[in-house]
Design a protein around this motif. Structure first.
Motif, short mmCIF file in Angstrom:
data_model
loop_
_atom_site.label_atom_id
_atom_site.label_comp_id
_atom_site.label_asym_id
_atom_site.label_seq_id
_atom_site.Cartn_x
_atom_site.Cartn_y
_atom_site.Cartn_z
N LEU A 378 0.84 -1.19 0.00
CA LEU A 378 0.00 0.00 0.00
C LEU A 378 0.88 1.24 0.00
O LEU A 378 2.07 1.18 0.33
CB LEU A 378 -0.94 0.03 1.20
CG LEU A 378 -0.39 0.44 2.57
CD1 LEU A 378 -1.52 0.79 3.51
CD2 LEU A 378 0.46 -0.67 3.19
N ASP A 379 0.27 2.38 -0.34
CA ASP A 379 1.02 3.63 -0.36
C ASP A 379 0.03 4.78 -0.32
O ASP A 379 -1.13 4.65 -0.74
CB ASP A 379 1.90 3.73 -1.62
CG ASP A 379 2.99 4.77 -1.48
OD1 ASP A 379 3.25 5.21 -0.34
OD2 ASP A 379 3.59 5.16 -2.50
N GLY A 380 0.51 5.93 0.20
CA GLY A 380 -0.27 7.15 0.21
C GLY A 380 0.16 8.07 -0.92
O GLY A 380 1.29 7.99 -1.42
N VAL A 390 -6.20 5.50 -0.15
CA VAL A 390 -5.00 4.68 0.01
C VAL A 390 -4.93 3.73 -1.18
O VAL A 390 -5.91 3.03 -1.48
CB VAL A 390 -5.02 3.88 1.33
CG1 VAL A 390 -3.80 2.99 1.44
CG2 VAL A 390 -5.09 4.83 2.52
N ALA A 391 -3.80 3.72 -1.86
CA ALA A 391 -3.60 2.83 -3.00
C ALA A 391 -3.00 1.52 -2.53
O ALA A 391 -2.10 1.50 -1.69
CB ALA A 391 -2.69 3.49 -4.04
N CYS A 392 -3.49 0.42 -3.09
CA CYS A 392 -3.01 -0.91 -2.71
C CYS A 392 -2.85 -1.76 -3.97
O CYS A 392 -3.45 -1.50 -5.01
CB CYS A 392 -3.99 -1.60 -1.76
SG CYS A 392 -4.28 -0.75 -0.20
N SER A 393 -2.02 -2.79 -3.83
CA SER A 393 -1.91 -3.81 -4.87
C SER A 393 -2.51 -5.10 -4.32
O SER A 393 -2.14 -5.56 -3.22
CB SER A 393 -0.46 -4.02 -5.29
OG SER A 393 0.32 -4.53 -4.23
N GLY A 394 -3.43 -5.68 -5.07
CA GLY A 394 -4.13 -6.89 -4.62
C GLY A 394 -3.98 -8.02 -5.62
O GLY A 394 -3.91 -7.79 -6.83
N GLU A 395 -3.94 -9.24 -5.10
CA GLU A 395 -3.78 -10.43 -5.93
C GLU A 395 -5.04 -11.27 -5.86
O GLU A 395 -5.58 -11.53 -4.78
CB GLU A 395 -2.58 -11.25 -5.46
CG GLU A 395 -2.33 -12.51 -6.28
CD GLU A 395 -1.22 -13.36 -5.71
OE1 GLU A 395 -0.83 -14.35 -6.37
OE2 GLU A 395 -0.73 -13.04 -4.60
N HIS A 396 -5.48 -11.71 -7.04
CA HIS A 396 -6.64 -12.59 -7.10
C HIS A 396 -6.20 -14.00 -6.69
O HIS A 396 -5.22 -14.53 -7.21
CB HIS A 396 -7.22 -12.61 -8.51
CG HIS A 396 -8.58 -13.20 -8.59
ND1 HIS A 396 -8.81 -14.57 -8.57
CD2 HIS A 396 -9.80 -12.61 -8.68
CE1 HIS A 396 -10.11 -14.79 -8.66
NE2 HIS A 396 -10.74 -13.63 -8.72
N PRO A 397 -6.91 -14.65 -5.76
CA PRO A 397 -6.44 -15.96 -5.26
C PRO A 397 -6.53 -17.08 -6.29
O PRO A 397 -5.80 -18.08 -6.18
CB PRO A 397 -7.37 -16.23 -4.07
CG PRO A 397 -8.60 -15.44 -4.35
CD PRO A 397 -8.14 -14.22 -5.08
N MET A 398 -7.39 -16.95 -7.31
CA MET A 398 -7.57 -18.02 -8.28
C MET A 398 -6.69 -17.84 -9.51
O MET A 398 -6.08 -18.80 -9.99
CB MET A 398 -9.04 -18.10 -8.70
CG MET A 398 -10.00 -18.32 -7.54
SD MET A 398 -9.68 -19.88 -6.67
CE MET A 398 -10.10 -21.04 -7.96
N THR A 399 -6.61 -16.63 -10.02
CA THR A 399 -5.87 -16.38 -11.27
C THR A 399 -4.49 -15.80 -11.05
O THR A 399 -3.70 -15.70 -12.00
CB THR A 399 -6.67 -15.41 -12.15
OG1 THR A 399 -6.79 -14.14 -11.49
CG2 THR A 399 -8.05 -15.97 -12.44
N SER A 400 -4.16 -15.36 -9.82
CA SER A 400 -2.88 -14.71 -9.50
C SER A 400 -2.68 -13.42 -10.28
O SER A 400 -1.53 -12.95 -10.43
CB SER A 400 -1.69 -15.66 -9.75
OG SER A 400 -1.76 -16.78 -8.89
N ALA A 401 -3.75 -12.85 -10.80
CA ALA A 401 -3.66 -11.55 -11.48
C ALA A 401 -3.65 -10.44 -10.44
O ALA A 401 -4.36 -10.50 -9.44
CB ALA A 401 -4.85 -11.37 -12.43
N PHE A 402 -2.84 -9.41 -10.70
CA PHE A 402 -2.70 -8.30 -9.77
C PHE A 402 -3.52 -7.10 -10.25
O PHE A 402 -3.62 -6.84 -11.45
CB PHE A 402 -1.23 -7.90 -9.63
CG PHE A 402 -0.47 -8.74 -8.63
CD1 PHE A 402 -0.19 -8.25 -7.37
CD2 PHE A 402 -0.06 -10.02 -8.96
CE1 PHE A 402 0.50 -9.02 -6.45
CE2 PHE A 402 0.64 -10.80 -8.06
CZ PHE A 402 0.91 -10.30 -6.79
N SER A 403 -4.06 -6.39 -9.26
CA SER A 403 -4.88 -5.21 -9.53
C SER A 403 -4.37 -4.04 -8.72
O SER A 403 -3.79 -4.21 -7.64
CB SER A 403 -6.35 -5.48 -9.18
OG SER A 403 -6.88 -6.56 -9.92
N ALA A 404 -4.59 -2.84 -9.26
CA ALA A 404 -4.40 -1.61 -8.51
C ALA A 404 -5.72 -1.24 -7.88
O ALA A 404 -6.75 -1.12 -8.58
CB ALA A 404 -3.89 -0.50 -9.42
N MET A 405 -5.74 -1.05 -6.56
CA MET A 405 -6.98 -0.85 -5.83
C MET A 405 -6.91 0.46 -5.04
O MET A 405 -5.84 0.87 -4.57
CB MET A 405 -7.23 -2.02 -4.88
CG MET A 405 -7.13 -3.39 -5.55
SD MET A 405 -7.28 -4.78 -4.40
CE MET A 405 -9.03 -4.68 -4.01
#
Length: 593
Positions: A378-380, A390-405
């Motif tokens: 995460l970052d401000g 707050v910006a975060c990077s998240g990973e999908h548990p099934m596809t392992s694709a990353f998202s900006a959140m």
């Protein structure tokens, strides 16, 4: 306050200081001038000078009566037109030029203008030119624009510093040049040890380390180093615990750290350490800090430098459910922590209000609050970290694709945006492409390095930019760098990245900058500085060859292995040559503002 009212206060104060008049007697001419509509350009300069002149020569407003007013009238006559002067004072004057206005009052008037309007004075006369290029005026503009971050000590001329944008974008003969840096290196650890996180501010550099392993004495404690950014000397060092410190962040007068012992610790700045208590929140016991030049609390040893202007002391500790891998201090006096398991797999998020830690909020990884994603980092944003964005990077548990959140922790459903960045649809392999590191720029833009698990020390570096104003990442902008990216930061609308160069006989770290092109079309990438690593990186596994980068107005800092490299902004060579010609060959320096 608004500029007109501020100008009213400044000129009135100058008139009172110069003439000894009562402030209430100087109000009417100033109010008449400042409430009028100011024409643009050079005419506005005349209006400002007219307001100052009218305040000085107001009838009945001067100590000494009409004699003093009559003596001051010729000063005003060259400042404004005869009709304007007659309208304000009741009698026309034949007069002199504004150049005979007291220099101190002239400087105050220039400081109330914009820099562009002060430049217009250069063509008025030689005396106006001397006033427009005076160091006092341009030091004021530098201090007003960058505050304590102004690099006045690096430049001989404050005007050159202002037009070089605090030294980061020098201009020479109408062309942009590369900034200059003085690079120094410091060894932080005696034992082989990595710096896990790093922050550089205008006042200090904070570096946190892992817990090194000594074969002779067993395990050693992880420590925090406070380095002076001006002299690159160690100001303070204190040990924390036997667990590795993974992350740190800074707030007003405090340092916040998170470590593998599942604790978030706060250290507050203090001129001296007095008797106090550690507050253990969430379990554990409290103990006292003893007074003296060296202090110990359990396994924590404070080794203070007598020359340091202040020291850090433990303020409180917060115990989390698992290891703390990343954190940010929010302006609402709250800490946002990313938790992981022992194998570094993400576990969840904690929001800890410092005033009420008992009402903390936890968001498990993969829950509905995170839209089923596991948060890695995460970052401000550049304007300050806030619970509302707050910006975060998240990973999908099934596809392992990353998202900006994007998260707003004031809401019951905190995730307000979820934009996939790495997926098979976008040409990425199904697994192995991460968003690391993730950095938030100016809101609402977020940047992330596309880190490939295979070949992370080969090829080129790619940084993707996501704008949360758009509902899709189809407009995602990507920046290509010539070398793999180790770490990067967003600063002043540009991206500054530390990249590893392995094409030479010795491994080097290059600092690259991606900034908008001078013509406004596209982006320019340039190498600002190169640091030769002072240790053999081949002794470590590529996953352990960690480099951390940080940047601020004063310069940049890079950690590699057990060393720290500090680059401070300096005056380019052509600026020193130009100043030497203007000064008749003698280069003169001056202290800071």
């Amino acid at each position: 306050p608004p500029p007109r009212w501020r100008l009213f206060q400044v000129i009135q104060g100058a008139a009172v200081a110069l003439t000894g008049a009562a402030p209430t007697l100087l109000t009417w001419p100033l109010r008449a001038a400042l409430t009028a509509w100011w024409p643009p350009g050079r005419t506005r300069v005349l209006w400002l000078a007219s307001a100052a002149a009218a305040a000085v020569v107001s009838d009945g407003g001067l100590v000494g009566g009409s004699g003093a007013a009559a003596a001051a009238r010729p000063v005003v006559a060259g400042t404004v037109s005869s009709s304007l002067f007659a309208a304000w004072t009741g009698s026309p004057g034949a007069g002199r030029r504004w150049a005979e206005l007291p220099p101190d009052l002239g400087v105050l008037v220039c400081q109330c203008l914009t820099p562009g309007e002060v430049v217009l004075l250069l063509a008025a006369s030689r005396k106006m030119q001397a006033l427009a290029i005076s160091e006092e005026v341009w030091r004021f503009f530098c201090h007003w624009t960058w505050g304590r971050s102004a690099n006045l000590r690096a430049y001989h001329s404050a005007k050159d510093l202002f037009f070089d944008r605090n030294g980061w974008f020098p201009q020479h003969a109408g062309r942009r040049e590369q900034p200059a840096f003085d690079v120094q290196q410091l060894r932080l650890h005696d034992l082989p040890c990595l710096t896990m996180d790093l922050r550089i501010t205008d006042d200090e550099i904070i570096a946190v380390s892992e817990a090194p392993r000594d074969r002779s004495t067993g395990s050693c404690q992880a420590s925090v180093h406070i380095v002076d950014p001006g002299s690159c000397r160690l100001r303070e060092r204190f040990e924390v615990s036997n667990a590795t410190i993974n992350c740190c962040d800074v707030g007003p007068g405090l340092v916040c750290i998170g470590s593998d012992d599942s604790k978030v610790r706060l250290y507050r700045r203090s001129a001296s350490v007095d008797n106090g208590d550690i507050v253990n929140v969430g379990g554990g016991s409290s103990s006292a800090i003893s007074s003296g030049s060296r202090h110990s609390l359990g396994s924590t040893d404070f080794d203070f430098d007598d020359d340091a202007p202040y020291h850090y002391r433990v303020a409180c500790e917060y115990i989390c459910a698992s290891e703390v891998n990343d954190l940010r201090f929010a302006r609402e006096d709250a800490v946002i922590a990313v938790r992981t398991h022992q194998n570094r797999a993400p576990a969840g998020l904690d929001v800890i209000p410092l005033a009420r830690p008992d009402v903390r909020i936890s968001f498990p990884g993969g829950s509905w609050a995170t839209r089923g994603k596991f948060i890695h980092a995460l970052d401000g944003f550049e304007d300050g970290c806030s619970l509302s964005k707050v910006a975060c990077s998240g990973e999908h548990p099934m596809t392992s694709a990353f998202s900006a959140m994007l998260f707003d922790f004031r809401r019951s459903a905190p995730c307000v945006a979820d934009l996939p960045v790495t997926s098979q649809r976008r040409g990425h392999p199904p697994v192995g492409t991460m968003l690391w590191p993730l950095r938030a720029g100016s809101s609402p833009k977020v940047y992330a390095n596309l880190l490939h698990d295979e070949g992370r020390r080969q090829g080129r570096g790619t940084i993707a930019m996501v704008d949360f104003r758009y509902p899709s990442t189809d407009v995602c902008v990507r920046f290509q760098l010539p070398d793999p990216v180790d770490d990067f930061r967003c600063f002043g609308g540009s991206i500054y990245a530390a990249c590893t160069q392995t094409n030479g006989p010795q491994q080097r770290l290059a600092v690259h900058r991606c900034s908008p092109a001078a013509g406004g079309d596209g982006f320019d990438t340039e190498c600002l500085s190169t640091v030769v690593e002072a240790y053999n990186a081949e002794l470590r596994h590529p996953r352990e060859d960690l480099k951390v980068f940080s940047v601020c107005s004063r310069g940049f800092a890079i950690s590699y292995g057990d060393h720290l490299a500090l680059g401070t902004v300096s005056q380019p060579g052509f600026r020193a040559a130009d100043f030497g010609v203007r000064a008749g060959g003698a280069v003169r320096g001056f202290d800071g503002f």
